[in-house]
Design a protein around this motif. Structure first.
Motif, PDB file in Angstrom:
ATOM      1  N   GLY A  12      -3.754  -6.504  -2.459  1.00  0.00           N
ATOM      2  CA  GLY A  12      -2.407  -6.812  -2.925  1.00  0.00           C
ATOM      3  C   GLY A  12      -2.109  -6.392  -4.351  1.00  0.00           C
ATOM      4  N   TRP A  13      -2.985  -5.613  -4.954  1.00  0.00           N
ATOM      5  CA  TRP A  13      -2.797  -5.195  -6.337  1.00  0.00           C
ATOM      6  C   TRP A  13      -1.995  -3.900  -6.416  1.00  0.00           C
ATOM      7  CZ3 TRP A  13      -5.608  -6.648 -11.134  1.00  0.00           C
ATOM      8  CH2 TRP A  13      -6.133  -7.946 -11.049  1.00  0.00           C
ATOM      9  N   ASP A  14      -1.303  -3.736  -7.548  1.00  0.00           N
ATOM     10  CA  ASP A  14      -0.637  -2.483  -7.884  1.00  0.00           C
ATOM     11  C   ASP A  14      -1.649  -1.659  -8.680  1.00  0.00           C
ATOM     12  OD1 ASP A  14       1.928  -0.840  -8.371  1.00  0.00           O
ATOM     13  OD2 ASP A  14       1.163  -1.164 -10.393  1.00  0.00           O
ATOM     14  N   VAL A  15      -1.903  -0.428  -8.258  1.00  0.00           N
ATOM     15  CA  VAL A  15      -2.976   0.378  -8.855  1.00  0.00           C
ATOM     16  C   VAL A  15      -2.427   1.668  -9.453  1.00  0.00           C
ATOM     17  CG1 VAL A  15      -5.131   1.622  -8.400  1.00  0.00           C
ATOM     18  CG2 VAL A  15      -4.688  -0.550  -7.236  1.00  0.00           C
ATOM     19  N   THR A  16      -2.779   1.914 -10.704  1.00  0.00           N
ATOM     20  CA  THR A  16      -2.501   3.183 -11.368  1.00  0.00           C
ATOM     21  C   THR A  16      -3.838   3.820 -11.720  1.00  0.00           C
ATOM     22  OG1 THR A  16      -0.413   2.405 -12.320  1.00  0.00           O
ATOM     23  CG2 THR A  16      -1.451   4.315 -13.357  1.00  0.00           C
ATOM     24  N   VAL A  17      -4.055   5.025 -11.258  1.00  0.00           N
ATOM     25  CA  VAL A  17      -5.274   5.772 -11.552  1.00  0.00           C
ATOM     26  C   VAL A  17      -4.966   6.806 -12.627  1.00  0.00           C
ATOM     27  CG1 VAL A  17      -6.940   7.443 -10.646  1.00  0.00           C
ATOM     28  CG2 VAL A  17      -6.294   5.444  -9.279  1.00  0.00           C
ATOM     29  N   VAL A  18      -5.752   6.811 -13.678  1.00  0.00           N
ATOM     30  CA  VAL A  18      -5.590   7.777 -14.758  1.00  0.00           C
ATOM     31  C   VAL A  18      -6.710   8.803 -14.643  1.00  0.00           C
ATOM     32  CG1 VAL A  18      -5.407   8.132 -17.248  1.00  0.00           C
ATOM     33  CG2 VAL A  18      -4.616   5.979 -16.224  1.00  0.00           C
ATOM     34  N   THR A  19      -6.326  10.068 -14.528  1.00  0.00           N
ATOM     35  CA  THR A  19      -7.314  11.131 -14.375  1.00  0.00           C
ATOM     36  C   THR A  19      -6.857  12.340 -15.180  1.00  0.00           C
ATOM     37  OG1 THR A  19      -8.540  12.461 -12.736  1.00  0.00           O
ATOM     38  CG2 THR A  19      -6.228  11.970 -12.236  1.00  0.00           C
ATOM     39  N   ILE A  20      -7.495  13.479 -14.959  1.00  0.00           N
ATOM     40  CA  ILE A  20      -7.086  14.702 -15.641  1.00  0.00           C
ATOM     41  C   ILE A  20      -6.384  15.633 -14.659  1.00  0.00           C
ATOM     42  CG2 ILE A  20      -8.835  14.588 -17.452  1.00  0.00           C
ATOM     43  CD1 ILE A  20     -10.572  16.500 -15.838  1.00  0.00           C
ATOM     44  N   ALA A  21      -5.753  16.642 -15.173  1.00  0.00           N
ATOM     45  CA  ALA A  21      -4.961  17.554 -14.345  1.00  0.00           C
ATOM     46  C   ALA A  21      -5.846  18.327 -13.371  1.00  0.00           C
ATOM     47  CB  ALA A  21      -4.194  18.523 -15.239  1.00  0.00           C
ATOM     48  N   ASP A  22      -5.251  18.720 -12.239  1.00  0.00           N
ATOM     49  CA  ASP A  22      -5.991  19.486 -11.233  1.00  0.00           C
ATOM     50  C   ASP A  22      -6.625  20.742 -11.840  1.00  0.00           C
ATOM     51  OD1 ASP A  22      -5.142  17.587  -9.493  1.00  0.00           O
ATOM     52  OD2 ASP A  22      -3.970  18.932  -8.210  1.00  0.00           O
ATOM     53  N   GLU A  23      -5.892  21.403 -12.734  1.00  0.00           N
ATOM     54  CA  GLU A  23      -6.404  22.634 -13.330  1.00  0.00           C
ATOM     55  C   GLU A  23      -7.689  22.385 -14.113  1.00  0.00           C
ATOM     56  OE1 GLU A  23      -3.380  21.460 -13.637  1.00  0.00           O
ATOM     57  OE2 GLU A  23      -2.116  22.863 -12.524  1.00  0.00           O
ATOM     58  N   VAL A  43      -1.040   4.090  -4.250  1.00  0.00           N
ATOM     59  CA  VAL A  43      -1.713   4.327  -5.524  1.00  0.00           C
ATOM     60  C   VAL A  43      -0.905   5.304  -6.366  1.00  0.00           C
ATOM     61  CG1 VAL A  43      -3.770   5.304  -6.620  1.00  0.00           C
ATOM     62  CG2 VAL A  43      -4.013   3.868  -4.588  1.00  0.00           C
ATOM     63  N   ARG A  44      -0.618   4.930  -7.599  1.00  0.00           N
ATOM     64  CA  ARG A  44       0.075   5.809  -8.539  1.00  0.00           C
ATOM     65  C   ARG A  44      -0.988   6.578  -9.331  1.00  0.00           C
ATOM     66  NH1 ARG A  44       2.015   4.207 -14.115  1.00  0.00           N
ATOM     67  NH2 ARG A  44       3.470   5.821 -14.829  1.00  0.00           N
ATOM     68  N   ILE A  45      -0.846   7.889  -9.421  1.00  0.00           N
ATOM     69  CA  ILE A  45      -1.834   8.721 -10.099  1.00  0.00           C
ATOM     70  C   ILE A  45      -1.195   9.407 -11.298  1.00  0.00           C
ATOM     71  CG2 ILE A  45      -3.453  10.649  -9.866  1.00  0.00           C
ATOM     72  CD1 ILE A  45      -3.557  10.034  -6.866  1.00  0.00           C
ATOM     73  N   VAL A  46      -1.744   9.160 -12.468  1.00  0.00           N
ATOM     74  CA  VAL A  46      -1.272   9.782 -13.699  1.00  0.00           C
ATOM     75  C   VAL A  46      -2.310  10.802 -14.135  1.00  0.00           C
ATOM     76  CG1 VAL A  46      -0.671   9.419 -16.112  1.00  0.00           C
ATOM     77  CG2 VAL A  46      -0.006   7.720 -14.398  1.00  0.00           C
ATOM     78  N   LYS A  47      -1.879  12.063 -14.265  1.00  0.00           N
ATOM     79  CA  LYS A  47      -2.791  13.155 -14.605  1.00  0.00           C
ATOM     80  C   LYS A  47      -2.555  13.601 -16.049  1.00  0.00           C
ATOM     81  CE  LYS A  47      -2.949  14.679  -9.799  1.00  0.00           C
ATOM     82  NZ  LYS A  47      -2.811  15.791  -8.847  1.00  0.00           N
ATOM     83  N   PRO A 429      -3.051   7.695   5.820  1.00  0.00           N
ATOM     84  CA  PRO A 429      -2.964   8.675   4.739  1.00  0.00           C
ATOM     85  C   PRO A 429      -1.541   9.172   4.558  1.00  0.00           C
ATOM     86  CG  PRO A 429      -4.835   9.145   6.174  1.00  0.00           C
ATOM     87  CD  PRO A 429      -4.021   8.083   6.845  1.00  0.00           C
ATOM     88  N   SER A 430      -1.171   9.333   3.310  1.00  0.00           N
ATOM     89  CA  SER A 430       0.147   9.854   2.986  1.00  0.00           C
ATOM     90  C   SER A 430       0.078  10.397   1.574  1.00  0.00           C
ATOM     91  CB  SER A 430       1.201   8.743   3.098  1.00  0.00           C
ATOM     92  OG  SER A 430       2.487   9.244   2.852  1.00  0.00           O
ATOM     93  N   SER A 431       1.183  10.735   1.010  1.00  0.00           N
ATOM     94  CA  SER A 431       1.187  11.291  -0.333  1.00  0.00           C
ATOM     95  C   SER A 431       1.298  10.176  -1.348  1.00  0.00           C
ATOM     96  CB  SER A 431       2.368  12.259  -0.494  1.00  0.00           C
ATOM     97  OG  SER A 431       2.236  13.343   0.399  1.00  0.00           O
ATOM     98  N   SER A 432       0.350  10.131  -2.298  1.00  0.00           N
ATOM     99  CA  SER A 432       0.424   9.171  -3.390  1.00  0.00           C
ATOM    100  C   SER A 432       1.413   9.679  -4.420  1.00  0.00           C
ATOM    101  CB  SER A 432      -0.963   8.995  -4.018  1.00  0.00           C
ATOM    102  OG  SER A 432      -1.889   8.541  -3.071  1.00  0.00           O
ATOM    103  N   THR A 433       1.809   8.789  -5.341  1.00  0.00           N
ATOM    104  CA  THR A 433       2.702   9.170  -6.409  1.00  0.00           C
ATOM    105  C   THR A 433       1.901   9.835  -7.513  1.00  0.00           C
ATOM    106  OG1 THR A 433       4.145   7.306  -5.903  1.00  0.00           O
ATOM    107  CG2 THR A 433       4.374   8.311  -8.085  1.00  0.00           C
ATOM    108  N   HIS A 434       2.271  11.049  -7.887  1.00  0.00           N
ATOM    109  CA  HIS A 434       1.553  11.793  -8.920  1.00  0.00           C
ATOM    110  C   HIS A 434       2.486  12.008 -10.090  1.00  0.00           C
ATOM    111  CE1 HIS A 434      -1.939  13.172  -6.398  1.00  0.00           C
ATOM    112  NE2 HIS A 434      -1.101  12.732  -5.483  1.00  0.00           N
ATOM    113  N   GLU A 435       1.999  11.737 -11.292  1.00  0.00           N
ATOM    114  CA  GLU A 435       2.768  11.992 -12.493  1.00  0.00           C
ATOM    115  C   GLU A 435       1.876  12.689 -13.504  1.00  0.00           C
ATOM    116  OE1 GLU A 435       4.430   8.385 -14.006  1.00  0.00           O
ATOM    117  OE2 GLU A 435       5.113   7.698 -12.039  1.00  0.00           O
TER     118      GLU A 435
END
Length: 441
Positions: A12-23, A43-47, A429-435
């Motif tokens: 039940g948590w809201d999750v933001t994952v912080v990672t680096i850019a695909d490149e 899952v929200r993903i911040v790159k 499976p579906s598309s996560s939010t990427h920023e």
């Protein structure tokens, strides 16, 4: 890491994952997008556009100093990374990571930060939010930092720059996850006042990454021995493995009719598939030793790859502090497993009791030759009951079984009154939010 994010979502948590850019990932080890397909769509993903300049291969983008004095440039680059945090290269990311998590917290206030290592500079960002905003944090420490998992000793002293940073970060963490008992015990002895915070959370395996069934070996046609995993061990280890293979083929008709397939990542950056390991594999192939390299394997293809093999070759460096990401999958396939690693190794702990395991004999080429022959015999003689018993042995290491309780325990530390949901699951499976985060803001 994917399972961790999915488990928090399931609770039940809201999750933001912080990672680096695909490149940036592509520049280093590459990307397997079939892994991303099982990330929960919530899952929200911040790159972050952070890059390793030392992995740039386009010489048109080199500075004059790097082009004319590459060795000196590389040394200076690593030294610069150590200025603010004691980690060559990645230490230079500290300020950008701190600014990024601060902005993310401002927009979506966090109740918990979970920093995953490596790189260890991630811990600095978690500590920063604690010191400035009092956001509690935990560390998914994996192999730890001050323990040398390869040399089985101390990586740095407690009073060193690294040691002081480690103590500072660990002392404020709610919980610390490590991959095996030897590493956890190391930290409990090093930091006895924090002993109750260290928890063993093994890597485990994804149940959809092992085949439902395995093929029946055909001894007349010969067997297929397979190794799947990142090949980062010293070249001398691969040499011993290949020498043992050659000797076994000379002594045993069944092994002589068999072949060895190697799949996975060999090297990183510009050295990918351009290193001593690849030269040895090519040489073995050229000498008629039936050794081939098939390149990296997308996660989605792993079950089919395992199903096409008769024996698994588990080649790992290190000793008692080292486990492996692949040993759990290997154990769960129901296939015979031949070990090529030190006898005193945490993979031995995982495999002990597995009915189709050869045992571990180190890297003596004669011992390895005998192990190849034994593994071939086991493959031919194994019954359906043996294979079922092997899968049952490994079931305790299913990733959800390992990660689910760990996530629930951590949630309880953050909010002791939290109502826990039922057994965790994963959405379709579906598309996560990427920023993409703008570091210049």
């Amino acid at each position: 890491m994917r399972e961790t994010a999915n488990q928090f979502i399931a609770q039940g948590w809201d999750v933001t994952v912080v990672t680096i850019a695909d490149e940036s990932w592509e520049r280093d080890f590459g990307l397997d997008h079939t892994l991303s397909e099982r990330v929960d769509p919530r899952v929200r993903i911040v790159k972050l556009p952070l890059v390793r300049e030392d992995l740039e291969t386009d010489i048109r983008l080199f500075s004059e100093d790097r082009a004319l004095r590459p060795v000196q440039w590389a040394a200076a680059y690593r030294k610069k990374g150590m200025k603010d945090f004691p980690e060559p290269i990645y230490g230079g990311w500290k300020a950008d990571l701190e600014r990024a998590v601060t902005r993310i917290h401002r927009d979506r206030p966090a109740d918990l930060v979970l920093a995953t290592c490596v790189p260890y500079v991630n811990m600095a960002a978690a500590l920063h939010l604690w010191e400035t905003q009092r956001v509690p944090y935990a560390i998914d420490f994996r192999d730890g930092w001050s323990v040398d998992v390869i040399g089985a000793g101390e990586a740095f002293a407690p009073d060193s720059f690294s040691g002081r940073w480690e103590r500072k970060v660990l002392s404020q963490a709610l919980s610390l996850w490590l991959v095996n008992d030897p590493i956890a015990d190391w930290y409990r002895e090093r930091h006895p006042d924090l002993a109750d915070r260290f928890h063993v959370v093994r890597n485990g395996y994804d149940e959809d990454s092992v085949p439902a069934t395995t093929r029946t070996p055909d001894p007349e046609a010969g067997l297929t021995f397979g190794h799947l995993g990142v090949v980062t061990s010293p070249p001398r280890i691969l040499k011993a493995v290949l020498d043992g293979w050659r000797i076994a083929r000379e002594r045993d008709p069944l092994v002589a009719r068999s072949r060895m397939e190697i799949r996975g990542q060999i090297g990183s950056g510009a050295a990918r598939e351009a290193n001593a390991h690849m030269e040895m594999i090519r040489q073995a192939h050229a000498q008629g030793q039936a050794v081939s390299f098939g390149g990296p394997a997308p996660k989605a293809e792993v079950p089919d790859i395992f199903a096409s093999w008769d024996v698994l070759l588990l080649m790992i460096m290190g000793g008692k502090y080292m486990t492996s990401g692949k040993v759990y999958e290997y154990a769960a396939t129901g296939l015979p497993v031949m070990s090529a690693h030190a006898v005193e190794h945490d993979a031995t702990t995982v495999m002990t009791g597995h009915p189709l395991w050869t045992g571990a004999f180190g890297f003596d080429e004669e011992a390895l030759a005998g192990a190849y022959i034994d593994a071939a015999r086991i493959a031919v003689e194994a019954t359906d009951e043996d294979r079922a018993a092997a899968r049952k042995h490994a079931a305790q290491y299913a990733r959800a079984t390992q990660m689910g309780p760990a996530v629930r325990r951590l949630i309880a530390r953050v909010d002791p009154g939290a109502t826990q949901l039922g057994e965790p699951g994963v959405s379709s499976p579906s598309s996560s939010t990427h920023e993409v985060e703008d570091l210049s803001a």
